[in-house]
Design a protein around this motif. Structure first.
Motif, PDB file in Angstrom:
ATOM      1  N   GLY A 235       0.780  -1.301  -0.105  1.00 12.90           N
ATOM      2  CA  GLY A 235       0.082   0.062  -0.159  1.00 12.90           C
ATOM      3  C   GLY A 235       0.808   1.240  -0.220  1.00 12.90           C
ATOM      4  N   PHE A 236       2.198   1.230  -0.317  1.00 11.47           N
ATOM      5  CA  PHE A 236       2.877   2.312  -0.419  1.00 11.47           C
ATOM      6  C   PHE A 236       2.995   2.892   0.881  1.00 11.47           C
ATOM      7  N   GLY A 370       3.491   8.561   0.653  1.00 11.67           N
ATOM      8  CA  GLY A 370       4.478   8.172  -0.150  1.00 11.67           C
ATOM      9  C   GLY A 370       5.646   9.138  -0.290  1.00 11.67           C
ATOM     10  N   ALA A 376       0.693   7.355  -3.127  1.00  6.63           N
ATOM     11  CA  ALA A 376      -0.710   6.618  -3.194  1.00  6.63           C
ATOM     12  C   ALA A 376      -1.794   7.552  -2.372  1.00  6.63           C
ATOM     13  N   GLU A 378      -5.497   6.136  -0.249  1.00  8.01           N
ATOM     14  CA  GLU A 378      -5.865   5.192   0.418  1.00  8.01           C
ATOM     15  C   GLU A 378      -7.476   5.321   0.583  1.00  8.01           C
ATOM     16  N   CYS A 392     -12.190   1.901  -4.457  1.00  9.85           N
ATOM     17  CA  CYS A 392     -10.753   1.771  -5.328  1.00  9.85           C
ATOM     18  C   CYS A 392     -10.994   1.045  -6.728  1.00  9.85           C
ATOM     19  N   THR A 408      -3.384  -0.343  -8.857  1.00  7.51           N
ATOM     20  CA  THR A 408      -3.696  -0.509  -7.503  1.00  7.51           C
ATOM     21  C   THR A 408      -2.801  -1.264  -6.713  1.00  7.51           C
ATOM     22  N   CYS A 409      -3.054  -1.030  -5.378  1.00 10.56           N
ATOM     23  CA  CYS A 409      -2.270  -2.111  -4.487  1.00 10.56           C
ATOM     24  C   CYS A 409      -3.033  -2.078  -3.001  1.00 10.56           C
ATOM     25  N   VAL A 415      -6.030   0.910  -2.351  1.00  8.40           N
ATOM     26  CA  VAL A 415      -5.073   2.136  -2.600  1.00  8.40           C
ATOM     27  C   VAL A 415      -5.002   2.057  -4.221  1.00  8.40           C
ATOM     28  N   ARG A 417      -1.906   3.749  -6.579  1.00  4.86           N
ATOM     29  CA  ARG A 417      -0.585   4.091  -6.663  1.00  4.86           C
ATOM     30  C   ARG A 417      -0.373   4.998  -7.965  1.00  4.86           C
TER      31      ARG A 417
END
Length: 443
Positions: A235-236, A370, A376, A378, A392, A408-409, A415, A417
């Motif tokens: 999620g950075f 970040g 990123a 959230e 998201c 995304t992540c 999240v 990014r």
């Protein structure tokens, strides 16, 4: 065709067809008949050309690139210095295997990494092909040097997809599901996630980590602690100030090696050569890949000389590791970062992204975080703060349909990014960010 002869790729977004276009749909059908479904593309288009902040697909659509091939093409997808170095090297020889007949390019890359890395004192570097390979070899070296077996990784970590690196990786789906059993003597401990730590400062979060290390493993059994200075797929996540130095100090006091996984955060991505520099961290070992060679397969393990030299002759290596063409590309990356001021460019990208979301505040964005061009947002439920993966996904899908490559992540899948090439124009970056804001308003 030489670099000088290639037609310029216009740096503007343009949709010649719907997304995906007919040629991409044709290729998707061929892919479905020949490639495993597990290889599922983020964008339903097929690349034809790319340069700086634009990727052109096979249907002539020009897309704004906010992904850089997952932080790989940081200097642009066809940086002139990289292209010229690769073309020149290919004309000389493509492979000899460094362990059979070595070559200067490998040595020069190792020298440059030793100069730039935050590893203290005299260093040694071994080259490999992928980030996961670099991480696996870091663990091998740490175990050989310390004579210990246990390795500790963190919540929300991502370190790769091999058997050992899957054990180090935290997220079950899609990375670990159905692929066990995993390598033994790998332990997971809590880290620092400021948005979800209940107000813990960095030192307090580190004390919780240290308590887990001491109680679950024991320092005298622990070879190494491995962590991404900015956690990527998780999620950075930027640890709270003071977390990393406190953990590293404990490692030093107990003879435990600290491995910094800078596969995603290295090579100017965070507004410094390496993310460790933001808090003055000096790792014993550091792994790099992704942005190291402008898209050519290359990774590295750099470490303190006495640690790296503790491994017996023949204990490290691989047929393709440090391939001469990839090394030539890496030297082009070093040249491009320095000549174009891309560390400063990454810092400016952070300012643009932070400024955009400050001006377009939304209570469904729980945090903008970040460093540099590794940023990123959230998404959360504004009433509860709970992760909102559905929002998201909807935002990302809508943005991609407008011709913007967006990734995304996050452990919770909530999240978005931002990993634009460091060479992207501010105009294109702002245009892509506006599509994110517009999609969020529409959703």
């Amino acid at each position: 065709m030489s670099t000088a002869e290639r037609p310029a790729l216009e740096q503007s977004r343009h949709l010649a067809t719907e997304i995906p276009g007919p040629r991409s749909r044709e290729l998707a059908a061929r892919q479905a008949a020949s490639v495993p479904g597990a290889l599922a593309p983020t964008m339903p288009v097929y690349a034809a050309r790319a340069y700086d902040g634009i990727l052109e697909d096979v249907d002539g659509n020009r897309l704004i690139d906010l992904g850089s091939g997952i932080a790989v093409t940081s200097v642009g997808a066809a940086a002139p210095a990289v292209v010229e170095n690769v073309q020149s090297q290919v004309a000389e020889f493509t492979h000899t295997c460094f362990m059979v007949t070595p070559y200067e390019g490998y040595v020069e890359v190792a020298e440059r990494l030793g100069e730039k890395s935050p590893v203290p004192g005299e260093t040694r570097t071994a080259l490999f092909n992928s980030g996961a390979e670099a991480v696996e070899n870091a663990v091998k070296v740490a175990r050989a040097y310390t004579g210990r077996q246990a390795v500790a990784a963190f919540d929300h970590a991502y370190h790769g997809r091999t058997t050992l690196t899957m054990a180090l990786t935290a997220k079950q789906m899609p990375y670990k599901h159905s692929f066990g059993p995993f390598a033994p003597e790998v332990y997971r401990v809590p880290g620092s996630y400021p948005l979800r730590d209940g107000g813990l400062d960095g030192v307090a979060a580190a004390q919780a980590t240290i308590s887990a290390l001491e109680k679950q493993i024991g320092a005298d059994s622990l070879a190494a602690v491995i962590m991404e200075p900015v956690q990527g797929e998780g999620g950075f996540i930027v640890p709270a100030e003071g977390f990393l130095p406190t953990v590293v100090d404990w490692c030093r006091e107990n003879g435990v090696l600290f491995i910094a996984d800078e596969v995603q955060s290295g090579f100017a991505r965070t507004g410094a050569w390496f993310a460790c520099e933001h808090e003055g961290i000096e790792p014993d070992l550091i792994t790099t890949a992704k942005g190291i060679a402008g898209g050519m397969p290359l990774s590295a393990l750099t470490g303190r000389a006495e640690i790296m030299d503790s491994v017996h002759a023949g204990g490290l290596g691989g047929t393709y590791g440090g391939n001469p063409v990839a090394c030539a590309a890496a030297l082009g990356v070093f040249e491009t970062i320095e000549s174009q001021g891309l560390i400063e460019a990454a810092q400016r990208i952070e300012q643009v992204i932070r400024g955009h979301f400050e001006q377009n505040a939304d209570d469904r964005i729980g945090e903008v975080r970040g460093r540099g061009a590794m940023m990123a947002i959230e998404f959360v439920d504004p009433a509860t703060g709970a992760p909102d993966a559905e929002l998201c996904g909807a935002v990302a899908k809508a943005v991609r349909e407008t011709g913007v490559i967006l990734l995304t992540c996050g452990t919770y899948g909530n999240v978005v990014r931002f990993l634009p090439p460091l060479t992207i124009s501010e105009e294109l970056l702002r245009e892509g960010l506006q599509e994110v804001t517009d999609a969020l308003k529409a959703v």
